[in-house]
Write a protein that holds these residues in place. Structure first.
Motif, PDB file in Angstrom:
ATOM      1  N   SER A   1       0.828  -1.208   0.000  1.00 32.84           N
ATOM      2  CA  SER A   1       0.000   0.000   0.000  1.00 32.84           C
ATOM      3  C   SER A   1       0.862   1.256   0.000  1.00 32.84           C
ATOM      4  CB  SER A   1      -0.923  -0.001   1.223  1.00 32.84           C
ATOM      5  OG  SER A   1      -1.781  -1.129   1.202  1.00 32.84           O
ATOM      6  N   ALA A   2       1.978   1.214   0.730  1.00 35.74           N
ATOM      7  CA  ALA A   2       2.883   2.373   0.770  1.00 35.74           C
ATOM      8  C   ALA A   2       3.529   2.607  -0.586  1.00 35.74           C
ATOM      9  CB  ALA A   2       3.947   2.167   1.841  1.00 35.74           C
ATOM     10  N   ILE A   3       3.871   1.528  -1.289  1.00 36.48           N
ATOM     11  CA  ILE A   3       4.462   1.666  -2.624  1.00 36.48           C
ATOM     12  C   ILE A   3       3.479   2.342  -3.577  1.00 36.48           C
ATOM     13  CG2 ILE A   3       5.313   0.376  -4.631  1.00 36.48           C
ATOM     14  CD1 ILE A   3       6.255  -1.772  -2.567  1.00 36.48           C
ATOM     15  N   ILE A   4       2.229   1.876  -3.570  1.00 39.13           N
ATOM     16  CA  ILE A   4       1.192   2.495  -4.419  1.00 39.13           C
ATOM     17  C   ILE A   4       0.979   3.950  -4.028  1.00 39.13           C
ATOM     18  CG2 ILE A   4      -1.259   2.483  -4.990  1.00 39.13           C
ATOM     19  CD1 ILE A   4       0.046   0.282  -6.372  1.00 39.13           C
ATOM     20  N   ALA A   5       0.889   4.209  -2.711  1.00 40.93           N
ATOM     21  CA  ALA A   5       0.617   5.567  -2.243  1.00 40.93           C
ATOM     22  C   ALA A   5       1.721   6.531  -2.625  1.00 40.93           C
ATOM     23  CB  ALA A   5       0.422   5.552  -0.721  1.00 40.93           C
ATOM     24  N   SER A   6       2.961   6.041  -2.712  1.00 40.36           N
ATOM     25  CA  SER A   6       4.079   6.921  -3.078  1.00 40.36           C
ATOM     26  C   SER A   6       3.957   7.424  -4.512  1.00 40.36           C
ATOM     27  CB  SER A   6       5.407   6.185  -2.899  1.00 40.36           C
ATOM     28  OG  SER A   6       5.555   5.135  -3.845  1.00 40.36           O
ATOM     29  N   LEU A   7       3.141   6.739  -5.330  1.00 39.08           N
ATOM     30  CA  LEU A   7       2.930   7.152  -6.721  1.00 39.08           C
ATOM     31  C   LEU A   7       1.740   8.088  -6.878  1.00 39.08           C
ATOM     32  CD1 LEU A   7       3.378   3.618  -8.380  1.00 39.08           C
ATOM     33  CD2 LEU A   7       5.096   5.424  -8.219  1.00 39.08           C
ATOM     34  N   ALA A   8       0.957   8.237  -5.824  1.00 39.92           N
ATOM     35  CA  ALA A   8      -0.271   9.023  -5.912  1.00 39.92           C
ATOM     36  C   ALA A   8       0.027  10.521  -5.832  1.00 39.92           C
ATOM     37  CB  ALA A   8      -1.212   8.624  -4.775  1.00 39.92           C
ATOM     38  N   PRO A   9      -0.916  11.373  -6.304  1.00 42.67           N
ATOM     39  CA  PRO A   9      -0.764  12.827  -6.149  1.00 42.67           C
ATOM     40  C   PRO A   9      -0.725  13.200  -4.665  1.00 42.67           C
ATOM     41  CG  PRO A   9      -2.537  12.279  -7.685  1.00 42.67           C
ATOM     42  CD  PRO A   9      -2.142  11.005  -7.027  1.00 42.67           C
ATOM     43  N   PRO A  10      -0.120  14.357  -4.310  1.00 43.34           N
ATOM     44  CA  PRO A  10       0.045  14.740  -2.900  1.00 43.34           C
ATOM     45  C   PRO A  10      -1.209  14.655  -2.035  1.00 43.34           C
ATOM     46  CG  PRO A  10       1.342  16.184  -4.291  1.00 43.34           C
ATOM     47  CD  PRO A  10       0.560  15.298  -5.221  1.00 43.34           C
ATOM     48  N   PRO A  11      -2.394  15.149  -2.464  1.00 44.40           N
ATOM     49  CA  PRO A  11      -3.569  15.044  -1.586  1.00 44.40           C
ATOM     50  C   PRO A  11      -3.927  13.598  -1.259  1.00 44.40           C
ATOM     51  CG  PRO A  11      -3.961  16.604  -3.357  1.00 44.40           C
ATOM     52  CD  PRO A  11      -2.707  15.900  -3.707  1.00 44.40           C
ATOM     53  N   LEU A  12      -3.850  12.713  -2.257  1.00 45.56           N
ATOM     54  CA  LEU A  12      -4.139  11.303  -2.019  1.00 45.56           C
ATOM     55  C   LEU A  12      -3.040  10.640  -1.205  1.00 45.56           C
ATOM     56  CD1 LEU A  12      -5.646   9.927  -5.372  1.00 45.56           C
ATOM     57  CD2 LEU A  12      -6.822  10.539  -3.258  1.00 45.56           C
ATOM     58  N   ARG A  13      -1.823  11.178  -1.262  1.00 49.91           N
ATOM     59  CA  ARG A  13      -0.718  10.593  -0.514  1.00 49.91           C
ATOM     60  C   ARG A  13      -0.933  10.777   0.989  1.00 49.91           C
ATOM     61  NH1 ARG A  13       4.473  12.834  -2.883  1.00 49.91           N
ATOM     62  NH2 ARG A  13       3.496  12.069  -4.784  1.00 49.91           N
ATOM     63  N   VAL A  14      -1.370  11.954   1.392  1.00 48.35           N
ATOM     64  CA  VAL A  14      -1.674  12.185   2.806  1.00 48.35           C
ATOM     65  C   VAL A  14      -2.807  11.264   3.247  1.00 48.35           C
ATOM     66  CG1 VAL A  14      -2.460  13.864   4.507  1.00 48.35           C
ATOM     67  CG2 VAL A  14      -0.878  14.569   2.692  1.00 48.35           C
ATOM     68  N   PHE A  15      -3.868  11.232   2.455  1.00 53.37           N
ATOM     69  CA  PHE A  15      -5.012  10.365   2.741  1.00 53.37           C
ATOM     70  C   PHE A  15      -4.565   8.916   2.883  1.00 53.37           C
ATOM     71  CE2 PHE A  15      -8.289   7.456   1.306  1.00 53.37           C
ATOM     72  CZ  PHE A  15      -9.424   7.888   1.959  1.00 53.37           C
ATOM     73  N   SER A  16      -3.739   8.459   1.931  1.00 51.67           N
ATOM     74  CA  SER A  16      -3.309   7.063   1.907  1.00 51.67           C
ATOM     75  C   SER A  16      -2.419   6.733   3.092  1.00 51.67           C
ATOM     76  CB  SER A  16      -2.561   6.775   0.603  1.00 51.67           C
ATOM     77  OG  SER A  16      -3.372   7.070  -0.519  1.00 51.67           O
ATOM     78  N   GLY A  17      -1.521   7.664   3.450  1.00 50.59           N
ATOM     79  CA  GLY A  17      -0.649   7.420   4.591  1.00 50.59           C
ATOM     80  C   GLY A  17      -1.434   7.216   5.872  1.00 50.59           C
ATOM     81  N   VAL A  18      -2.435   8.058   6.097  1.00 52.89           N
ATOM     82  CA  VAL A  18      -3.274   7.919   7.290  1.00 52.89           C
ATOM     83  C   VAL A  18      -4.050   6.608   7.237  1.00 52.89           C
ATOM     84  CG1 VAL A  18      -5.196   8.923   8.584  1.00 52.89           C
ATOM     85  CG2 VAL A  18      -3.436  10.407   7.609  1.00 52.89           C
ATOM     86  N   TYR A  19      -4.576   6.276   6.055  1.00 56.02           N
ATOM     87  CA  TYR A  19      -5.325   5.017   5.874  1.00 56.02           C
ATOM     88  C   TYR A  19      -4.457   3.808   6.201  1.00 56.02           C
ATOM     89  CZ  TYR A  19      -7.485   1.097   3.403  1.00 56.02           C
ATOM     90  OH  TYR A  19      -8.013  -0.126   3.078  1.00 56.02           O
ATOM     91  N   ILE A  20      -3.219   3.810   5.706  1.00 53.52           N
ATOM     92  CA  ILE A  20      -2.306   2.684   5.951  1.00 53.52           C
ATOM     93  C   ILE A  20      -2.034   2.532   7.442  1.00 53.52           C
ATOM     94  CG2 ILE A  20       0.053   1.849   5.591  1.00 53.52           C
ATOM     95  CD1 ILE A  20      -0.086   3.288   2.822  1.00 53.52           C
ATOM     96  N   LEU A  21      -1.771   3.649   8.122  1.00 53.14           N
ATOM     97  CA  LEU A  21      -1.463   3.594   9.549  1.00 53.14           C
ATOM     98  C   LEU A  21      -2.660   3.078  10.347  1.00 53.14           C
ATOM     99  CD1 LEU A  21       0.533   6.921   9.986  1.00 53.14           C
ATOM    100  CD2 LEU A  21       1.449   4.591   9.990  1.00 53.14           C
ATOM    101  N   ILE A  22      -3.865   3.562  10.025  1.00 53.11           N
ATOM    102  CA  ILE A  22      -5.064   3.128  10.765  1.00 53.11           C
ATOM    103  C   ILE A  22      -5.306   1.634  10.561  1.00 53.11           C
ATOM    104  CG2 ILE A  22      -7.575   3.325  10.929  1.00 53.11           C
ATOM    105  CD1 ILE A  22      -7.283   6.295  10.248  1.00 53.11           C
ATOM    106  N   THR A  23      -5.326   1.192   9.290  1.00 48.53           N
ATOM    107  CA  THR A  23      -5.620  -0.221   9.023  1.00 48.53           C
ATOM    108  C   THR A  23      -4.528  -1.138   9.570  1.00 48.53           C
ATOM    109  OG1 THR A  23      -4.639   0.028   6.807  1.00 48.53           O
ATOM    110  CG2 THR A  23      -7.039   0.206   6.988  1.00 48.53           C
ATOM    111  N   ALA A  24      -3.295  -0.660   9.570  1.00 47.22           N
ATOM    112  CA  ALA A  24      -2.207  -1.489  10.091  1.00 47.22           C
ATOM    113  C   ALA A  24      -2.360  -1.700  11.599  1.00 47.22           C
ATOM    114  CB  ALA A  24      -0.861  -0.857   9.765  1.00 47.22           C
ATOM    115  N   PHE A  25      -2.618  -0.616  12.330  1.00 51.07           N
ATOM    116  CA  PHE A  25      -2.751  -0.754  13.779  1.00 51.07           C
ATOM    117  C   PHE A  25      -4.011  -1.547  14.153  1.00 51.07           C
ATOM    118  CE2 PHE A  25       0.263   2.869  13.985  1.00 51.07           C
ATOM    119  CZ  PHE A  25       1.171   2.305  14.876  1.00 51.07           C
ATOM    120  N   VAL A  26      -5.122  -1.301  13.441  1.00 56.17           N
ATOM    121  CA  VAL A  26      -6.331  -2.090  13.687  1.00 56.17           C
ATOM    122  C   VAL A  26      -6.078  -3.561  13.354  1.00 56.17           C
ATOM    123  CG1 VAL A  26      -8.713  -2.505  12.930  1.00 56.17           C
ATOM    124  CG2 VAL A  26      -7.931  -0.174  13.341  1.00 56.17           C
TER     125      VAL A  26
END
Length: 392
Positions: free
Chosen positions: A335-360
């Motif tokens: 997910s982090a690899i894909i998110a690194s290719l996304a535009p900046p607004p989606l990158r912030v969104f994706s980073g938070v999403y990855i952290l939440i789903t990982a900890f859950v």
């Protein structure tokens, strides 16, 4: 950071990575997430760091090259026969379903596909770490979990190549998609042919020289070179790195070659997750909060359903199937690899999403045996209650 000697910066970063790795082991947290959090915390210090990006790219290339070493052609064929129904369900439900959610919230097709791809794969590194730490490697559902993770790892490089191409300066058309598919076929077929007709004959050569100082040069050179060829074709470097690993696996010396490269990978890979963290500008604010909530809930439900249904198809009982589903929620490196290719607004969104789903996901993994035991007990009590009512 420009005025500080590069070697000093690198030394301090490696010491920080060491501290994080030690702490993650002691507190049983995924080090991947802590690298990302550290990168996000100090992102203002690394606004334009080309050397950091290069180190990150080498780390991710070696990760997928070593992954490719695990997949000689015969193993890939055998795996696909047993796990493909569950793998197909995984793609449709988790990638396709998340993409559908993004479309409902008004995102365009390319952005929605990016979100779906970020939401797709369970983290292999977190899964392997948790299975080992929780002493569940001998559980009946572990074979299914590992098989589905391998299926996702096979799909991942292709998906990344599509994302990398779609976010380039190309119009989405039938001609563009057709050319993209041809490039992927060319890169894949080239690796298969060179592996089968070339590297397969190097078994004795690699065996004789596996302990020499030039063998790592051959392996790393092949990984970087084929990854570079993929970039030249407009594809993702991880597809090239993965196929380079498949090529070299045909020598039959995968475990020895992997042993040579693991120290290099372990040094360079943390730079990727740290670099990804530096691309998350939390100060820019989080957009699409409503979509975030829906996607997180969908991520949890989608993986539980995939794990449960897929395990049942795989031949497991209800209790083991539920354990499997609850153990696959966490997202991570793919997910982090894909998110690194996304535009900046989606990158912030994706980073938070990855952290939440990982900890859950890590929490649910730890609770999976207890929840499965409760579920099994309720299943067994249900017929007894029904029989008692009938007797009355």
């Amino acid at each position: 950071m420009e005025n500080i000697p590069f070697l000093l910066v690198e030394g301090l970063m490696m010491f920080a990575f060491f501290t994080i790795s030690f702490a993650s082991k002691k507190f049983r947290l995924p080090s991947v997430l802590l690298y990302i959090v550290l990168g996000a915390a100090v992102s203002s210090l690394f606004l334009k760091s080309e050397l950091l990006h290069i180190a990150a790219e080498i780390g991710i290339v070696l990760l997928f090259f070593i992954l490719g070493l695990e997949f000689p052609l015969t193993r890939m064929v055998a795996l696909s026969r047993g796990i493909w129904p569950s793998g197909f369900l995984d793609v449709v439900l988790n990638l396709g379903g998340a993409m559908g959610v993004a479309l409902l919230f008004g995102l365009d097709v390319i952005s929605a596909f990016t979100i779906g791809s970020i939401a797709y794969a369970t983290s292999s590194s977190i899964s392997a770490k948790m299975l080992d730490e929780k002493k569940r490697l001998a559980n009946p559902e572990t074979e299914f979990i590992l098989a589905l993770l391998i299926f996702e790892d096979l799909v991942a490089p292709v998906v990344v190549s599509f994302i990398a191409s779609l976010h380039g300066d190309h119009a989405l058309s039938a001609g563009f998609m057709g050319l993209l598919v041809l490039k992927i076929i060319f890169l894949t077929a080239g690796a298969i042919l060179m592996g089968h007709f070339g590297f397969k004959r190097l078994n004795n050569f690699v065996g004789r020289h596996i302990e020499t100082d030039f063998m790592p040069l051959l392996a790393v050179g092949l990984a970087l070179g084929y990854a570079g060829l993929a970039i030249a074709l407009g594809l993702s470097e991880i597809l090239g790195a993965f196929m380079a690993g498949v090529m070299l696996s045909e020598t039959g010396r995968s475990s020895e070659i992997e042993h040579l490269l693991l120290p290099v990978r372990d040094i360079t890979l943390p730079f990727f997750f740290f670099w990804f963290g530096t691309t998350i500008r939390l100060g820019e604010g989080l957009s699409f909060v409503g979509m975030m909530i829906v996607l997180v809930l969908f991520a949890i439900a989608g993986k539980i359903v995939t794990g449960y249904v897929g395990s049942r198809w795989f031949g497991l009982g209800p209790k083991g199937s539920l354990r499997a589903g609850l153990s696959m929620v966490h997202r991570g490196e793919f997910s982090a690899i894909i998110a690194s290719l996304a535009p900046p607004p989606l990158r912030v969104f994706s980073g938070v999403y990855i952290l939440i789903t990982a900890f859950v996901g890590v929490y649910l993994f730890g609770q999976a045996p207890n929840i499965a035991n409760w579920y099994q007990k309720r299943r067994l009590e249900r017929p007894a209650r029904a029989a008692g009512k009938q007797s009355l």
